[in-house]
Design an enzyme around this catalytic site. Structure first.
Site, PDB file in Angstrom:
ATOM      1  N   ARG A 100       0.887  -1.183   0.000  1.00 26.56           N
ATOM      2  CA  ARG A 100       0.000   0.000   0.000  1.00 26.56           C
ATOM      3  C   ARG A 100       0.913   1.218   0.000  1.00 26.56           C
ATOM      4  O   ARG A 100       1.705   1.394   0.927  1.00 26.56           O
ATOM      5  CB  ARG A 100      -0.902  -0.003   1.234  1.00 26.56           C
ATOM      6  CG  ARG A 100      -1.624   1.314   1.432  1.00 26.56           C
ATOM      7  CD  ARG A 100      -2.699   1.265   2.487  1.00 26.56           C
ATOM      8  NE  ARG A 100      -3.869   0.547   2.011  1.00 26.56           N
ATOM      9  CZ  ARG A 100      -5.083   0.632   2.562  1.00 26.56           C
ATOM     10  NH1 ARG A 100      -5.286   1.387   3.607  1.00 26.56           N
ATOM     11  NH2 ARG A 100      -6.089  -0.052   2.067  1.00 26.56           N
ATOM     12  N   HIS A 127      -7.559   1.102  -6.281  1.00 28.62           N
ATOM     13  CA  HIS A 127      -7.783   0.179  -5.151  1.00 28.62           C
ATOM     14  C   HIS A 127      -8.497  -1.071  -5.692  1.00 28.62           C
ATOM     15  O   HIS A 127      -9.667  -1.300  -5.397  1.00 28.62           O
ATOM     16  CB  HIS A 127      -8.599   0.884  -4.067  1.00 28.62           C
ATOM     17  CG  HIS A 127      -8.534   0.239  -2.720  1.00 28.62           C
ATOM     18  ND1 HIS A 127      -7.758  -0.879  -2.445  1.00 28.62           N
ATOM     19  CD2 HIS A 127      -9.157   0.558  -1.537  1.00 28.62           C
ATOM     20  CE1 HIS A 127      -7.916  -1.215  -1.175  1.00 28.62           C
ATOM     21  NE2 HIS A 127      -8.747  -0.366  -0.606  1.00 28.62           N
ATOM     22  N   GLN A 130     -10.307  -3.730  -3.395  1.00 33.01           N
ATOM     23  CA  GLN A 130     -11.580  -3.244  -2.872  1.00 33.01           C
ATOM     24  C   GLN A 130     -12.688  -3.443  -3.908  1.00 33.01           C
ATOM     25  O   GLN A 130     -13.748  -3.988  -3.605  1.00 33.01           O
ATOM     26  CB  GLN A 130     -11.441  -1.743  -2.532  1.00 33.01           C
ATOM     27  CG  GLN A 130     -12.708  -1.138  -1.988  1.00 33.01           C
ATOM     28  CD  GLN A 130     -13.046  -1.681  -0.613  1.00 33.01           C
ATOM     29  OE1 GLN A 130     -12.229  -1.631   0.279  1.00 33.01           O
ATOM     30  NE2 GLN A 130     -14.246  -2.213  -0.452  1.00 33.01           N
ATOM     31  N   ASP A 215     -17.278   7.284  -0.683  1.00 36.01           N
ATOM     32  CA  ASP A 215     -15.982   7.094  -0.018  1.00 36.01           C
ATOM     33  C   ASP A 215     -15.620   8.429   0.621  1.00 36.01           C
ATOM     34  O   ASP A 215     -16.289   9.443   0.382  1.00 36.01           O
ATOM     35  CB  ASP A 215     -14.939   6.659  -1.078  1.00 36.01           C
ATOM     36  CG  ASP A 215     -13.567   6.362  -0.483  1.00 36.01           C
ATOM     37  OD1 ASP A 215     -13.461   6.205   0.754  1.00 36.01           O
ATOM     38  OD2 ASP A 215     -12.590   6.288  -1.252  1.00 36.01           O
ATOM     39  N   CYS A 252     -16.360   1.717   1.123  1.00 40.48           N
ATOM     40  CA  CYS A 252     -15.195   0.851   1.346  1.00 40.48           C
ATOM     41  C   CYS A 252     -14.696   0.930   2.783  1.00 40.48           C
ATOM     42  O   CYS A 252     -14.015   0.025   3.250  1.00 40.48           O
ATOM     43  CB  CYS A 252     -14.083   1.208   0.366  1.00 40.48           C
ATOM     44  SG  CYS A 252     -13.473   2.903   0.574  1.00 40.48           S
ATOM     45  N   ARG A 280     -13.665  -8.715   1.582  1.00 37.79           N
ATOM     46  CA  ARG A 280     -12.278  -8.442   1.185  1.00 37.79           C
ATOM     47  C   ARG A 280     -11.421  -9.693   1.350  1.00 37.79           C
ATOM     48  O   ARG A 280     -10.585 -10.024   0.516  1.00 37.79           O
ATOM     49  CB  ARG A 280     -11.683  -7.313   2.056  1.00 37.79           C
ATOM     50  CG  ARG A 280     -12.283  -5.937   1.838  1.00 37.79           C
ATOM     51  CD  ARG A 280     -11.831  -5.328   0.536  1.00 37.79           C
ATOM     52  NE  ARG A 280     -10.378  -5.237   0.425  1.00 37.79           N
ATOM     53  CZ  ARG A 280      -9.628  -4.269   0.921  1.00 37.79           C
ATOM     54  NH1 ARG A 280     -10.190  -3.252   1.544  1.00 37.79           N
ATOM     55  NH2 ARG A 280      -8.311  -4.263   0.746  1.00 37.79           N
TER      56      ARG A 280
HETATM   57  N1   CP Z   1     -11.185  -0.219   2.635  1.00 30.50           N
HETATM   58  C1   CP Z   1      -9.918  -0.330   3.042  1.00 30.50           C
HETATM   59  O1   CP Z   1      -8.991  -0.538   2.256  1.00 30.50           O
HETATM   60  O2   CP Z   1      -9.770  -0.227   4.401  1.00 30.50           O
HETATM   61  P1   CP Z   1      -8.409  -0.005   5.156  1.00 30.50           P
HETATM   62  O3   CP Z   1      -7.867   1.323   4.717  1.00 30.50           O
HETATM   63  O4   CP Z   1      -8.768  -0.022   6.617  1.00 30.50           O
HETATM   64  O5   CP Z   1      -7.458  -1.110   4.798  1.00 30.50           O
HETATM   65  N1  NVA Z   2      -9.976   6.704  -1.015  1.00 31.68           N
HETATM   66  C1  NVA Z   2      -9.597   6.273   0.306  1.00 31.68           C
HETATM   67  C2  NVA Z   2      -9.774   4.793   0.425  1.00 31.68           C
HETATM   68  C3  NVA Z   2      -9.439   4.226   1.776  1.00 31.68           C
HETATM   69  C4  NVA Z   2      -9.614   2.741   1.829  1.00 31.68           C
HETATM   70  C5  NVA Z   2      -8.157   6.659   0.571  1.00 31.68           C
HETATM   71  O1  NVA Z   2      -7.309   6.515  -0.332  1.00 31.68           O
HETATM   72  O2  NVA Z   2      -7.856   7.110   1.680  1.00 31.68           O
END
Ligand code: CP
Ligand code: NVA
Length: 293
Positions: A100, A127, A130, A215, A252, A280
């Site tokens: 990530r 993502h 997701q 989101d 999400c 997930r």
């Molecule tokens: N939706 C998602 O990716 O959650 P986290 O940021 O908690 O991993």
């Molecule tokens: N769009 C959000 C998603 C978190 C899972 C971010 O990037 O923070």
């Protein structure tokens, strides 16, 4: 060598196969209890995470594998040595790596080395884990996605980009509702088609939708200055009245209660967010099995 970087890297047949496997895993989790025996999943998080961190770890452990989480500062990812050299070293010990980060190009460059499978656990750009697991949730709750109208309300961000890539493959109806300042900035980047529309009028986008998604207004690592554009774009029960009567609400997570979604909608019967989070794990298990096969 296969990687999981973007939805657009796959065709419908391949994505259907992952969803099918995820459904089997959900139904009969013990069938794979040994599939990753003696395998190790590495995870690098440069940003916060709850669901991704725990669902990958628990999902991989349930398949008999070991998981190691690497703190970017303790390995000096891209600083003590280059990202590529970190991967060259890690590939001597581990079998698959989830990352990530805030730079999609790094994910692409690392996957191009073809040393071990790389999984995008969220980048600034996309993502895909997701959205593929959201496809499972939609299929379970509504049936085939092609027969349904999905409405996205909020920001043009990583999650939406993966959703748009999914729309290009499955050709379902997707109404995207963005504040006009965000439309102005991003319209040219979204290639429209007959089933994909963009509007800044919330009631138009949500009209007769079967699924309404949102989101965070501000994604991790972004400045909060654009928050002001979203003040009329909260998803709440009034907004849902324009949707299909049985429409589901998806997010999400993490949710910012009473910002992008009202607390009352998040906790209502429309909301499927916790099962969405649960899915997930099954989809990521299926992705890993596919990558290691
Ligand atoms: N939706 C998602 O990716 O959650 P986290 O940021 O908690 O991993
Ligand atoms: N769009 C959000 C998603 C978190 C899972 C971010 O990037 O923070």
């Amino acid at each position: 060598m296969k990687h999981f970087i973007d939805i657009s890297d796959f065709n419908r047949k391949q994505l259907d196969a992952i969803i099918k496997k995820a459904k089997q895993l959900k139904k009969n989790p013990n069938k794979v209890s040994n599939k990753c025996h003696h395998k190790t999943l590495g995870m690098i998080f440069q940003k916060e995470s709850t669901r991704t961190r725990v669902s990958f770890n628990v999902g991989f452990s349930k398949m008999g594998g070991n998981c190691i989480e690497l703190n970017t500062s303790s390995i000096g990812f891209g600083e003590r040595e280059s990202h590529e050299d970190v991967l060259r070293a890690l590939s001597q010990y581990i079998d698959v790596l989830m990352i990530r980060n805030d730079d999609h190009n790094i994910l692409k460059n690392l996957s191009a080395l073809n040393l071990i499978p790389i999984i995008n656990g969220l980048s600034d750009y996309s993502h895909p884990c997701q959205i593929l697991s959201d496809l499972l949730t939609i299929t379970e709750k509504l049936g085939e996605i092609q027969n349904h109208k999905i409405c996205w309300i909020g920001d043009y961000n990583n999650v939406l980009r993966s959703l748009i890539e999914l729309q290009y493959i499955y050709n379902f109806k997707l109404n995207i509702v963005l504040p006009k300042e965000i439309v102005r900035k991003n319209k040219m980047k979204i290639i429209k088609n007959n089933n994909l529309s963009i509007t800044s009028i919330i009631q138009d986008g949500v009209k007769s939708a079967h699924c309404v998604m949102t989101d965070a207004w501000i994604s991790m690592g972004e400045s909060s200055s654009k928050k002001r554009y979203f003040k009329n774009y909260q998803v709440n029960s009034d907004v849902m009245k324009n949707a299909n009567r049985d429409a589901i609400f998806m997010h999400c997570l993490p949710a910012h209660r009473n910002e992008e979604v009202s607390s009352e909608l998040l906790d209502s019967n429309h909301s499927v967010v916790w099962e969405q989070a649960q899915n997930r794990m099954f989809v990521q298990q299926a992705i890993i099995l596919e990558l290691l096969s």
